[in-house]
Motif scaffolding. Structure first.
Motif, short mmCIF file in Angstrom:
data_model
loop_
_atom_site.label_atom_id
_atom_site.label_comp_id
_atom_site.label_asym_id
_atom_site.label_seq_id
_atom_site.Cartn_x
_atom_site.Cartn_y
_atom_site.Cartn_z
N ARG A 60 73.20 37.43 13.02
CA ARG A 60 73.97 36.32 13.34
C ARG A 60 75.04 36.03 12.58
O ARG A 60 75.03 36.17 11.32
CB ARG A 60 73.07 34.93 13.52
CG ARG A 60 71.84 34.94 14.55
CD ARG A 60 71.08 33.72 14.46
NE ARG A 60 69.96 33.99 15.29
CZ ARG A 60 68.68 33.13 15.32
NH1 ARG A 60 68.82 32.22 14.44
NH2 ARG A 60 68.00 33.45 16.17
N ALA A 65 80.43 33.74 18.39
CA ALA A 65 79.63 33.70 19.63
C ALA A 65 80.32 34.18 20.73
O ALA A 65 79.94 35.23 21.44
CB ALA A 65 78.81 32.68 19.96
N GLY A 66 81.55 33.63 20.92
CA GLY A 66 82.51 34.21 21.93
C GLY A 66 82.75 35.57 21.95
O GLY A 66 82.98 36.10 23.05
N ALA A 68 81.11 37.85 20.61
CA ALA A 68 79.88 38.89 20.80
C ALA A 68 79.72 38.74 22.32
O ALA A 68 79.13 39.79 22.96
CB ALA A 68 78.85 38.06 20.10
N GLU A 69 79.90 37.50 23.15
CA GLU A 69 79.62 37.66 24.55
C GLU A 69 80.47 38.63 25.15
O GLU A 69 80.27 39.32 26.34
CB GLU A 69 79.93 36.22 25.15
CG GLU A 69 79.61 36.06 26.47
CD GLU A 69 79.74 34.57 26.95
OE1 GLU A 69 79.59 34.27 28.10
OE2 GLU A 69 79.88 33.71 25.99
N ALA A 70 81.85 38.58 24.96
CA ALA A 70 82.81 39.48 25.47
C ALA A 70 82.38 40.81 25.15
O ALA A 70 82.50 41.68 26.11
CB ALA A 70 84.19 39.19 24.76
N ASN A 71 82.04 41.23 24.09
CA ASN A 71 81.43 42.52 23.83
C ASN A 71 80.16 43.02 24.67
O ASN A 71 80.32 43.95 25.11
CB ASN A 71 81.34 42.94 22.26
CG ASN A 71 82.36 42.68 21.49
OD1 ASN A 71 83.62 43.31 21.84
ND2 ASN A 71 82.27 42.47 20.10
N ALA A 72 79.50 42.13 24.78
CA ALA A 72 78.33 42.35 25.54
C ALA A 72 78.66 42.59 27.07
O ALA A 72 77.96 43.46 27.58
CB ALA A 72 77.22 41.18 25.52
N THR A 73 79.54 41.80 27.30
CA THR A 73 80.04 42.13 28.81
C THR A 73 80.70 43.44 29.10
O THR A 73 80.41 44.08 29.99
CB THR A 73 81.11 41.05 29.46
OG1 THR A 73 80.57 39.88 29.01
CG2 THR A 73 81.51 41.18 30.64
N ASP A 108 76.66 44.34 20.80
CA ASP A 108 76.55 43.04 21.40
C ASP A 108 76.46 41.71 20.53
O ASP A 108 76.03 40.66 21.10
CB ASP A 108 75.83 42.88 22.71
CG ASP A 108 74.50 43.36 22.30
OD1 ASP A 108 74.09 43.18 21.29
OD2 ASP A 108 73.29 43.17 23.41
N SER A 109 76.24 41.71 19.07
CA SER A 109 75.85 40.62 18.22
C SER A 109 77.01 40.45 17.78
O SER A 109 78.31 40.65 17.69
CB SER A 109 75.08 41.45 17.44
OG SER A 109 75.66 42.29 16.46
N GLU A 110 76.61 38.86 17.35
CA GLU A 110 77.79 38.17 16.33
C GLU A 110 78.40 38.94 15.16
O GLU A 110 79.35 38.85 14.60
CB GLU A 110 77.34 36.88 16.00
CG GLU A 110 77.02 35.97 17.06
CD GLU A 110 76.51 34.48 16.72
OE1 GLU A 110 76.15 34.54 15.59
OE2 GLU A 110 76.15 33.79 17.85
#
Length: 307
Positions: A60, A65-66, A68-73, A108-110
């Motif tokens: 963490r 967070a944003g 990480a969300e973009a990378n996860a997508t 996909d992590s922070e």
């Protein structure tokens, strides 16, 4: 009790109390008020003696967070062509990126996003923490410039074939294949393979791991091979391959079921980048002078001599 006896008793007691206080102060002054927190084990670079980016155990990192969300997508959906061939997603390159940005955190992590942003800052790039094709190309270029062959051919010339190559032992060739390399490159390979097998029992358990399935190839043989396979890549491969230098080795790092050890199919390359052999090479090969061509997990080049 006489007065002088009382005074002696009180004096002795006071001395004992002072001594005890001094002892307590000495002990507490030698102890850190806050013991240093440990870092995650197995971070890329540790085995190679390199510093890794500090990260919490659960990866963490506040404020990312944003990203990480973009990378996860995009991890499995990014449509791009970083090596001139269309690909989907960047899972294949996660271990390479982790190694470069010094983190063990998943893509996909922070924590990964924070480490990527720190790497971007070190290259004067926008600190977004988001993996995009231009960001990866910058990282890829940094890796590619470590290949002596790339630096040599960037000047528009192709290396001459070496004056001396020697045969590897048959047990060093994949499936007993006879392969050749320059003497010093072969010696460096042997030291590297021995170290990997000694350090990682999982690598040593499969005798195919780290065997060579292609070393030196003459320009004429390479041309004939690519013609026969219909894969001359616009004659570039036939005209100027890194294998003509005697410094390149295609090394067995594993293979997905149904694929060969040098298949460039994406499922095969993804499988390879998850093996213990590839990950050990990624973290340690530079100790022995070897660098990787990132598109091919099996292709490694020795940098101890000019091409």
């Amino acid at each position: 009790m006489k007065l002088r006896d009382v005074m002696r008793f009180l004096g002795a007691s006071a001395a004992a109390i002072v001594l005890l206080l001094l002892l307590v102060l000495r002990v507490t002054s030698c102890s850190p008020a806050h013991p240093p927190a440990g870092k995650p084990l197995g971070a890329p670079g540790e085995a190679a003696g390199q510093a890794s980016t500090p990260a919490s155990a659960d990866c963490r990192s506040e404020g990312w967070a944003g990203a990480a969300e973009a990378n996860a997508t995009s991890l499995q959906t990014l449509a791009w062509a970083p090596f001139g061939r269309q690909e989907t997603g960047w899972e294949i390159y996660v271990p390479l990126i982790q190694s470069e940005i010094r983190t063990a955190c998943p893509g996909d992590s922070e924590g990964f996003a924070a480490a990527l942003a720190a790497w971007q800052a070190s290259r004067d790039l926008d600190e977004t923490g988001v993996l995009t094709e231009p960001v990866f190309v910058a990282l890829k270029n940094a890796v590619q410039t470590r290949r002596e062959f790339v630096r040599f051919t960037s000047l528009g010339t192709c290396p001459d074939t070496p004056d001396l190559i020697i045969a590897a032992r048959t047990d060093e060739g994949y499936g007993g294949k006879q392969v050749w390399m320059r003497p010093k490159a072969l010696d460096a390979y042997r030291r590297m393979a021995a170290a990997a097998r000694a350090e990682v029992p999982e690598i040593a358990a499969d005798p195919r791991n780290l065997t060579i399935f292609s070393g030196y190839r003459s320009p004429a043989a390479d041309a004939a091979r690519c013609q026969a396979e219909g894969n001359c890549d616009g004659i570039v491969r036939a005209r100027c391959s890194a294998h003509r230098t005697g410094l390149a080795a295609d090394i067995y790092v594993g293979q997905a079921p149904g694929y060969g050890p040098d298949s460039t199919a994406d499922p095969n390359r993804l499988f390879m980048t998850r093996t213990a052999t590839y990950r050990w090479l990624l973290a340690n090969a530079h100790r022995f002078g070897f660098v990787n061509y990132p598109f091919e997990p099996w292709h490694w080049e020795w940098t101890g001599e000019p091409p």
